[in-house]
Design a protein around this motif. Structure first.
Motif, PDB file in Angstrom:
ATOM      1  N   ILE A 192       0.865  -1.174   0.000  1.00 28.57           N
ATOM      2  CA  ILE A 192       0.000   0.000   0.000  1.00 28.57           C
ATOM      3  C   ILE A 192       0.905   1.227   0.000  1.00 28.57           C
ATOM      4  O   ILE A 192       1.746   1.391   0.886  1.00 28.57           O
ATOM      5  CB  ILE A 192      -0.913   0.032   1.243  1.00 28.57           C
ATOM      6  N   ILE A 193       0.743   2.092  -0.993  1.00 26.24           N
ATOM      7  CA  ILE A 193       1.541   3.313  -1.089  1.00 26.24           C
ATOM      8  C   ILE A 193       0.610   4.509  -0.941  1.00 26.24           C
ATOM      9  O   ILE A 193      -0.378   4.631  -1.665  1.00 26.24           O
ATOM     10  CB  ILE A 193       2.259   3.428  -2.448  1.00 26.24           C
ATOM     11  N   ILE A 194       0.922   5.386   0.002  1.00 24.66           N
ATOM     12  CA  ILE A 194       0.175   6.636   0.151  1.00 24.66           C
ATOM     13  C   ILE A 194       1.189   7.768   0.084  1.00 24.66           C
ATOM     14  O   ILE A 194       2.139   7.803   0.867  1.00 24.66           O
ATOM     15  CB  ILE A 194      -0.601   6.699   1.480  1.00 24.66           C
ATOM     16  N   LEU A 195       1.006   8.679  -0.876  1.00 26.90           N
ATOM     17  CA  LEU A 195       1.976   9.758  -0.988  1.00 26.90           C
ATOM     18  C   LEU A 195       1.294  11.110  -1.136  1.00 26.90           C
ATOM     19  O   LEU A 195       0.271  11.232  -1.801  1.00 26.90           O
ATOM     20  CB  LEU A 195       2.932   9.532  -2.168  1.00 26.90           C
ATOM     21  N   VAL A 196       1.858  12.077  -0.440  1.00 28.33           N
ATOM     22  CA  VAL A 196       1.470  13.472  -0.637  1.00 28.33           C
ATOM     23  C   VAL A 196       2.212  13.951  -1.866  1.00 28.33           C
ATOM     24  O   VAL A 196       3.435  13.769  -1.984  1.00 28.33           O
ATOM     25  CB  VAL A 196       1.855  14.325   0.588  1.00 28.33           C
ATOM     26  N   ILE A 197       1.484  14.537  -2.794  1.00 32.88           N
ATOM     27  CA  ILE A 197       2.105  14.941  -4.050  1.00 32.88           C
ATOM     28  C   ILE A 197       1.570  16.305  -4.478  1.00 32.88           C
ATOM     29  O   ILE A 197       0.377  16.551  -4.450  1.00 32.88           O
ATOM     30  CB  ILE A 197       1.888  13.852  -5.120  1.00 32.88           C
ATOM     31  N   HIS A 198       2.493  17.183  -4.835  1.00 32.68           N
ATOM     32  CA  HIS A 198       2.149  18.560  -5.190  1.00 32.68           C
ATOM     33  C   HIS A 198       1.812  18.689  -6.669  1.00 32.68           C
ATOM     34  O   HIS A 198       0.885  19.416  -7.043  1.00 32.68           O
ATOM     35  CB  HIS A 198       3.324  19.479  -4.836  1.00 32.68           C
ATOM     36  N   ASN A 199       2.542  17.969  -7.498  1.00 33.27           N
ATOM     37  CA  ASN A 199       2.370  18.068  -8.950  1.00 33.27           C
ATOM     38  C   ASN A 199       1.172  17.223  -9.384  1.00 33.27           C
ATOM     39  O   ASN A 199       1.217  15.990  -9.366  1.00 33.27           O
ATOM     40  CB  ASN A 199       3.646  17.599  -9.654  1.00 33.27           C
ATOM     41  N   LEU A 200       0.099  17.876  -9.801  1.00 38.42           N
ATOM     42  CA  LEU A 200      -1.121  17.148 -10.142  1.00 38.42           C
ATOM     43  C   LEU A 200      -0.933  16.253 -11.359  1.00 38.42           C
ATOM     44  O   LEU A 200      -1.519  15.169 -11.435  1.00 38.42           O
ATOM     45  CB  LEU A 200      -2.271  18.132 -10.376  1.00 38.42           C
ATOM     46  N   ARG A 201      -0.142  16.680 -12.321  1.00 39.78           N
ATOM     47  CA  ARG A 201       0.069  15.843 -13.506  1.00 39.78           C
ATOM     48  C   ARG A 201       0.817  14.560 -13.135  1.00 39.78           C
ATOM     49  O   ARG A 201       0.551  13.486 -13.688  1.00 39.78           O
ATOM     50  CB  ARG A 201       0.819  16.632 -14.583  1.00 39.78           C
ATOM     51  N   THR A 202       1.765  14.663 -12.212  1.00 42.35           N
ATOM     52  CA  THR A 202       2.460  13.465 -11.735  1.00 42.35           C
ATOM     53  C   THR A 202       1.494  12.565 -10.981  1.00 42.35           C
ATOM     54  O   THR A 202       1.526  11.333 -11.136  1.00 42.35           O
ATOM     55  CB  THR A 202       3.638  13.867 -10.829  1.00 42.35           C
ATOM     56  N   ALA A 203       0.626  13.161 -10.182  1.00 42.17           N
ATOM     57  CA  ALA A 203      -0.388  12.381  -9.459  1.00 42.17           C
ATOM     58  C   ALA A 203      -1.299  11.637 -10.428  1.00 42.17           C
ATOM     59  O   ALA A 203      -1.620  10.462 -10.236  1.00 42.17           O
ATOM     60  CB  ALA A 203      -1.204  13.305  -8.559  1.00 42.17           C
ATOM     61  N   ILE A 204      -1.713  12.325 -11.485  1.00 42.52           N
ATOM     62  CA  ILE A 204      -2.584  11.713 -12.497  1.00 42.52           C
ATOM     63  C   ILE A 204      -1.895  10.518 -13.150  1.00 42.52           C
ATOM     64  O   ILE A 204      -2.505   9.475 -13.389  1.00 42.52           O
ATOM     65  CB  ILE A 204      -2.970  12.763 -13.558  1.00 42.52           C
ATOM     66  N   LYS A 205      -0.613  10.653 -13.428  1.00 41.52           N
ATOM     67  CA  LYS A 205       0.131   9.611 -14.150  1.00 41.52           C
ATOM     68  C   LYS A 205       0.373   8.366 -13.306  1.00 41.52           C
ATOM     69  O   LYS A 205       0.268   7.238 -13.807  1.00 41.52           O
ATOM     70  CB  LYS A 205       1.462  10.184 -14.637  1.00 41.52           C
ATOM     71  N   TYR A 206       0.692   8.557 -12.014  1.00 40.08           N
ATOM     72  CA  TYR A 206       1.170   7.423 -11.216  1.00 40.08           C
ATOM     73  C   TYR A 206       0.184   6.886 -10.176  1.00 40.08           C
ATOM     74  O   TYR A 206       0.355   5.767  -9.700  1.00 40.08           O
ATOM     75  CB  TYR A 206       2.483   7.797 -10.516  1.00 40.08           C
ATOM     76  N   CYS A 207      -0.808   7.658  -9.824  1.00 39.63           N
ATOM     77  CA  CYS A 207      -1.704   7.224  -8.738  1.00 39.63           C
ATOM     78  C   CYS A 207      -2.918   6.478  -9.286  1.00 39.63           C
ATOM     79  O   CYS A 207      -3.505   6.886 -10.290  1.00 39.63           O
ATOM     80  CB  CYS A 207      -2.160   8.421  -7.903  1.00 39.63           C
ATOM     81  N   SER A 208      -3.279   5.409  -8.614  1.00 42.94           N
ATOM     82  CA  SER A 208      -4.477   4.663  -8.987  1.00 42.94           C
ATOM     83  C   SER A 208      -5.722   5.280  -8.348  1.00 42.94           C
ATOM     84  O   SER A 208      -6.847   4.988  -8.764  1.00 42.94           O
ATOM     85  CB  SER A 208      -4.343   3.200  -8.554  1.00 42.94           C
TER      86      SER A 208
END
Length: 257
Positions: A192-208
């Motif tokens: 289980i990976i939970i990450l705080v991420i600032h870059n929304l485009r990176t979040a879109i690409k890598y987060c399920s």
């Protein structure tokens, strides 16, 4: 065996200031969950609360059905690891000594690191392209290099739940991609990976899955398409956008109007 992490109605306050307000969500093995939201929305506080750094004011956190309140410090560290966005380190240690600290939760009292522990540390330094820093002082590295060394330490911990607070904040594009590809591999191992991420485009690409926070509340918890909407970006980030499917990147995208 699938692991589950359930956050049940947790709140966290500092004095009269309620930072997290009745937060609930559940996640399981094989998910990368991105925590997004504006500055001051409670993102880092949420990770620290899941990890036990912050004591919850109310509610509970269950790992595989067991309250984390019932874990001792080392037991919890074997199951949940946390990488802080702050890379400031004051101790003049070789990087290998920093990375092998990930094995500390597995040691008995006064037990020294084993050959296997050192081999694991070296393995993950090679995976993160930090083995070349093995004998170099952590104080001699740049912020981005320290970030990668600390990520190697998290991998060496081999926990089932990995919490990452802005893990790519100090990295250039190449190392951001490398690190997040390694994060994806950990997901594929059933973690289980939970990450705080600032870059929304990176979040879109890598987060399920994404959890959008604002002022200590969950605004939306769902898929990328459910969370990244023009309405949500306008209401939470106070920006007018056009959300669309990018034919080049093959991901959801947006531009500010």
């Amino acid at each position: 065996m699938k692991n589950t992490l359930e956050v049940k109605n947790i709140s966290y306050s500092v004095g009269e200031n309620k930072i997290l307000k009745d937060i609930s969500f559940k996640c399981q093995s094989g998910e990368i969950i991105g925590i997004i939201g504006p500055n001051g929305s409670g993102k880092t506080t949420l990770l620290k609360t899941i990890n036990g750094i912050n004591s919850i004011s109310s509610g509970d956190i269950l790992l595989n059905g067991k309250s984390t309140k019932e874990y001792d410090e080392k037991e919890l560290a074997r199951d949940i690891s946390f990488m802080n966005q702050n890379t400031n380190i004051e101790f003049d240690f070789p990087c290998i000594d920093i990375v092998v600290l990930g094995r500390y939760p597995y040691l008995e009292r006064f037990q020294e690191y084993s050959k296997k522990d050192m081999e694991l540390a070296e393995k993950y330094m090679k995976l993160t392209n930090t083995y070349k820093f093995k004998d170099k002082s952590i104080l001699q590295l740049s912020g981005g290099e320290r970030q990668r060394v600390l990520f190697a330490k998290i991998l060496t911990q081999e926990s089932q739940v990995i919490l990452l607070d802005e893990p790519t904040a100090s990295l250039d594009m190449r190392y951001e991609e490398d690190l997040l590809k390694e994060v994806s591999k950990e997901k594929d191992k059933g973690k289980i990976i939970i990450l705080v991420i600032h870059n929304l485009r990176t979040a879109i690409k890598y987060c399920s899955r994404l959890i959008l926070l604002s002022e200590g509340n969950i605004v939306k918890d769902g898929t990328v398409e459910e969370v990244i909407t023009e309405e949500n970006l306008n209401n939470v980030f106070r920006i007018k956008t056009k959300v669309y499917y990018n034919e080049i990147s093959k991901f959801l995208d947006f531009y500010i109007i």
